[in-house]
Design a protein around this motif. Structure first.
Motif, PDB file in Angstrom:
ATOM      1  N   ARG A 169       0.864  -1.172   0.077  1.00  0.00           N
ATOM      2  CA  ARG A 169       0.003  -0.076   0.058  1.00  0.00           C
ATOM      3  C   ARG A 169       0.828   1.157  -0.042  1.00  0.00           C
ATOM      4  N   LYS A 170       0.397   2.319  -0.680  1.00  0.00           N
ATOM      5  CA  LYS A 170       0.876   3.628  -0.340  1.00  0.00           C
ATOM      6  C   LYS A 170       0.603   4.181   1.124  1.00  0.00           C
ATOM      7  N   ALA A 171       1.496   4.892   1.734  1.00  0.00           N
ATOM      8  CA  ALA A 171       1.282   5.613   2.952  1.00  0.00           C
ATOM      9  C   ALA A 171       0.875   7.102   2.558  1.00  0.00           C
ATOM     10  N   TRP A 172      -0.386   7.470   3.069  1.00  0.00           N
ATOM     11  CA  TRP A 172      -0.713   8.770   2.956  1.00  0.00           C
ATOM     12  C   TRP A 172      -0.283   9.444   4.127  1.00  0.00           C
ATOM     13  N   LEU A 173       0.773  10.294   4.088  1.00  0.00           N
ATOM     14  CA  LEU A 173       1.231  11.046   5.170  1.00  0.00           C
ATOM     15  C   LEU A 173       0.432  12.315   5.508  1.00  0.00           C
ATOM     16  N   LYS A 174      -0.248  12.758   4.463  1.00  0.00           N
ATOM     17  CA  LYS A 174      -1.401  13.993   4.677  1.00  0.00           C
ATOM     18  C   LYS A 174      -2.669  13.427   4.461  1.00  0.00           C
ATOM     19  N   GLY A 175      -3.359  13.557   5.748  1.00  0.00           N
ATOM     20  CA  GLY A 175      -4.778  13.435   5.675  1.00  0.00           C
ATOM     21  C   GLY A 175      -5.161  12.090   6.426  1.00  0.00           C
ATOM     22  N   LEU A 176      -4.321  10.952   6.315  1.00  0.00           N
ATOM     23  CA  LEU A 176      -4.969   9.851   7.012  1.00  0.00           C
ATOM     24  C   LEU A 176      -3.899   9.661   8.227  1.00  0.00           C
ATOM     25  N   SER A 177      -4.454   8.779   9.268  1.00  0.00           N
ATOM     26  CA  SER A 177      -4.001   8.622  10.436  1.00  0.00           C
ATOM     27  C   SER A 177      -3.076   7.382  10.300  1.00  0.00           C
ATOM     28  N   LYS A 179      -3.583   4.644  11.755  1.00  0.00           N
ATOM     29  CA  LYS A 179      -4.386   3.395  11.639  1.00  0.00           C
ATOM     30  C   LYS A 179      -5.041   3.233  10.392  1.00  0.00           C
ATOM     31  N   GLU A 180      -5.629   4.335   9.932  1.00  0.00           N
ATOM     32  CA  GLU A 180      -6.197   4.562   8.456  1.00  0.00           C
ATOM     33  C   GLU A 180      -5.172   4.040   7.449  1.00  0.00           C
ATOM     34  N   ASN A 181      -3.947   4.195   7.577  1.00  0.00           N
ATOM     35  CA  ASN A 181      -3.056   3.972   6.551  1.00  0.00           C
ATOM     36  C   ASN A 181      -2.702   2.422   6.757  1.00  0.00           C
ATOM     37  N   ARG A 182      -3.276   1.701   7.546  1.00  0.00           N
ATOM     38  CA  ARG A 182      -3.209   0.544   7.400  1.00  0.00           C
ATOM     39  C   ARG A 182      -4.314  -0.312   6.501  1.00  0.00           C
ATOM     40  N   ASP A 183      -5.252   0.499   6.339  1.00  0.00           N
ATOM     41  CA  ASP A 183      -6.544  -0.039   5.830  1.00  0.00           C
ATOM     42  C   ASP A 183      -7.031   0.481   4.628  1.00  0.00           C
ATOM     43  N   VAL A 184      -7.045   1.959   4.462  1.00  0.00           N
ATOM     44  CA  VAL A 184      -7.602   2.796   3.509  1.00  0.00           C
ATOM     45  C   VAL A 184      -6.916   2.823   2.271  1.00  0.00           C
ATOM     46  N   PRO A 185      -5.626   3.045   2.147  1.00  0.00           N
ATOM     47  CA  PRO A 185      -4.830   2.852   0.896  1.00  0.00           C
ATOM     48  C   PRO A 185      -5.250   1.471   0.003  1.00  0.00           C
ATOM     49  N   PRO A 186      -5.437   1.606  -0.968  1.00  0.00           N
ATOM     50  CA  PRO A 186      -5.733   0.315  -1.655  1.00  0.00           C
ATOM     51  C   PRO A 186      -4.450  -0.590  -1.846  1.00  0.00           C
ATOM     52  N   LEU A 187      -4.658  -2.078  -1.731  1.00  0.00           N
ATOM     53  CA  LEU A 187      -3.660  -2.882  -1.857  1.00  0.00           C
ATOM     54  C   LEU A 187      -3.083  -2.928  -3.326  1.00  0.00           C
ATOM     55  N   ASP A 188      -1.907  -3.126  -3.691  1.00  0.00           N
ATOM     56  CA  ASP A 188      -1.556  -3.356  -5.159  1.00  0.00           C
ATOM     57  C   ASP A 188      -0.532  -4.479  -4.988  1.00  0.00           C
ATOM     58  N   TYR A 189      -1.076  -5.917  -4.833  1.00  0.00           N
ATOM     59  CA  TYR A 189      -0.361  -6.768  -4.907  1.00  0.00           C
ATOM     60  C   TYR A 189       0.339  -7.108  -6.309  1.00  0.00           C
ATOM     61  N   ARG A 235      -1.579  -8.275  11.519  1.00  0.00           N
ATOM     62  CA  ARG A 235      -2.719  -8.225  12.456  1.00  0.00           C
ATOM     63  C   ARG A 235      -3.510  -9.536  12.520  1.00  0.00           C
ATOM     64  N   ALA A 236      -3.294 -10.292  11.703  1.00  0.00           N
ATOM     65  CA  ALA A 236      -3.944 -11.597  11.536  1.00  0.00           C
ATOM     66  C   ALA A 236      -3.035 -12.690  12.529  1.00  0.00           C
ATOM     67  N   ALA A 237      -2.087 -12.539  12.600  1.00  0.00           N
ATOM     68  CA  ALA A 237      -1.003 -13.189  13.475  1.00  0.00           C
ATOM     69  C   ALA A 237      -1.236 -12.848  14.900  1.00  0.00           C
ATOM     70  N   TYR A 238      -1.553 -11.637  15.105  1.00  0.00           N
ATOM     71  CA  TYR A 238      -1.778 -11.153  16.602  1.00  0.00           C
ATOM     72  C   TYR A 238      -3.133 -11.359  17.043  1.00  0.00           C
ATOM     73  N   HIS A 239      -4.258 -11.005  16.263  1.00  0.00           N
ATOM     74  CA  HIS A 239      -5.530 -11.217  16.458  1.00  0.00           C
ATOM     75  C   HIS A 239      -6.201 -12.797  16.676  1.00  0.00           C
ATOM     76  N   GLU A 240      -5.356 -13.398  15.640  1.00  0.00           N
ATOM     77  CA  GLU A 240      -5.816 -15.002  15.613  1.00  0.00           C
ATOM     78  C   GLU A 240      -4.501 -15.873  15.651  1.00  0.00           C
ATOM     79  N   PRO A 241      -3.759 -15.758  16.747  1.00  0.00           N
ATOM     80  CA  PRO A 241      -2.456 -16.512  16.664  1.00  0.00           C
ATOM     81  C   PRO A 241      -2.491 -17.925  16.440  1.00  0.00           C
ATOM     82  N   ALA A 242      -3.728 -18.474  16.882  1.00  0.00           N
ATOM     83  CA  ALA A 242      -3.678 -19.914  16.686  1.00  0.00           C
ATOM     84  C   ALA A 242      -3.311 -20.226  14.868  1.00  0.00           C
ATOM     85  N   LEU A 243      -3.614 -19.549  14.182  1.00  0.00           N
ATOM     86  CA  LEU A 243      -3.264 -19.953  12.760  1.00  0.00           C
ATOM     87  C   LEU A 243      -1.859 -20.289  12.357  1.00  0.00           C
ATOM     88  N   LEU A 244      -0.840 -19.706  13.471  1.00  0.00           N
ATOM     89  CA  LEU A 244       0.697 -19.922  13.339  1.00  0.00           C
ATOM     90  C   LEU A 244       0.620 -21.126  13.703  1.00  0.00           C
TER      91      LEU A 244
END
Length: 338
Positions: A169-177, A179-189, A235-244
């Motif tokens: 993802r991009k990081a939007w240093l202007k206008g996004l927190s 936390k928002e930078n972890r979700d809002v900018p679109p993914l470009d795999y 976050r998946a590894a942290y919030h649902e660690p059993a998957l590890l």
């Protein structure tokens, strides 16, 4: 196992989360995945309490130290200290979007200065014998990611850096927190896959929005013929660690049984006992375990016991046992009712 092999799956550096207790807990679930520290700034490493900031248990290996900064001399000194502590890798943060990071001229804003990143990595590489790696975004603000990502990677590759973890993802240093930078900018795999296709000699891991081992396997075994070298879970590894607990078998091909949640607690128990004996408070460890029973009967009781009862003066491993028993009892009741 070699460090490049362990990079097939890694757990991201996450501020306030991936401390030494969290990493020891994750190691109880997977013996193979590469673990990362929280980001520590170079000045903090140099001038702060090194044991508090850098100390870790041998059980955590392989473990990488992520440092933040933009002064090559400072970063080299911090890397030297980290290597002396026994870390397996030094990683430079070129992706964090927080205001504090921006004011210090490091993190994601360094995507605007690929030559400075290369200078920093050259200083680190010349100082330590362990691998030096970069974790970056694909760009910041109005940058063209197809230009900024390649510029950052190519500048550091030119001085001998061969391993990059890319948050897609991009990081939007202007206008996004942050936390928002972890979700809002679109993914470009696709752009990260293009990087690997056009730079096949580099070790490229992908990060961002990956929520399951099914997705990890899809990235590692893509139908387009581009095989990424690794996937970093956050976050998946942290919030649902059993998957590890399935990672050693599914991602690393180990002929071992999966580690279920109860087995992980037993494996983590000696570590917890040792830390309690040293005076570490139980909640410092149990806070990282709250998602372990995610989706199971009794998960809410498990979280409540670990959250509330762990705070009692003198709380010990009996609290963890009560929390685990709450899940066992709930599962037994469900089975009897079925």
């Amino acid at each position: 196992m070699s460090l490049p092999r362990s990079r097939r799956l890694s757990v991201a550096p996450m501020m306030d989360w991936t401390d030494r207790h969290c990493r020891a807990f994750h190691r109880a679930l997977t013996s193979q995945a590469l673990l990362y520290t929280e980001m520590v700034t170079a000045p903090a490493v140099i001038h702060g309490d090194p044991e508090r900031l850098l100390g870790f248990d041998a059980v955590e290996h392989p473990v990488a130290l992520q440092i933040g900064g933009s002064d090559p001399a400072q970063l080299a000194q911090a890397a030297r200290i980290g290597a002396a502590y026994g870390y397996d890798e030094i990683n430079l943060n070129v992706g964090c979007p927080s205001d504090r990071v921006q004011s210090g001229r490091f993190g994601a804003c360094l995507m605007r200065e690929p030559e400075l990143v290369a200078d920093c990595m050259a200083a680190i590489r010349e100082t330590v014998d362990i691998p030096a790696t970069v974790k970056c975004r694909i760009g910041v603000d109005d940058q063209n990611p197809a230009v900024s990502l390649f510029a950052t990677v190519d500048a550091s590759a030119a001085i001998g850096i061969d391993t990059f973890i890319v948050h897609a993802r991009k990081a939007w240093l202007k206008g996004l927190s942050p936390k928002e930078n972890r979700d809002v900018p679109p993914l470009d795999y696709a752009l990260v896959r293009r990087l690997k296709r056009e730079r096949p000699h580099l070790n490229i891991s992908i990060n961002g929005g990956i929520a399951s081992l099914d997705e990890v396997e899809a990235h590692l075994n893509a139908a387009d013929g581009v095989r990424l070298d690794g996937v970093m879970l956050g976050r998946a590894a942290y919030h649902e660690p059993a998957l590890l607990g399935q990672a050693d078998r599914r991602i690393f091909g180990q002929p071992t049984a999966d580690i279920d949640a109860f087995a992980a607690l037993e494996r983590y128990r000696p570590y917890m006992a040792a830390r309690l004996a040293e005076g570490v408070a139980l909640p410092a460890m149990t806070r990282h375990m709250l998602g372990l029973m995610h989706g199971r009967p009794g998960a809410r009781a498990f979280r409540r016991i670990l959250t509330v009862e762990a705070l009692a003066p003198g709380a010990g491993l009996e609290v963890v046992d009560r929390a685990a028993d709450a899940v066992r009892d709930a599962e037994t009741r469900r089975e009897q009712a079925a």
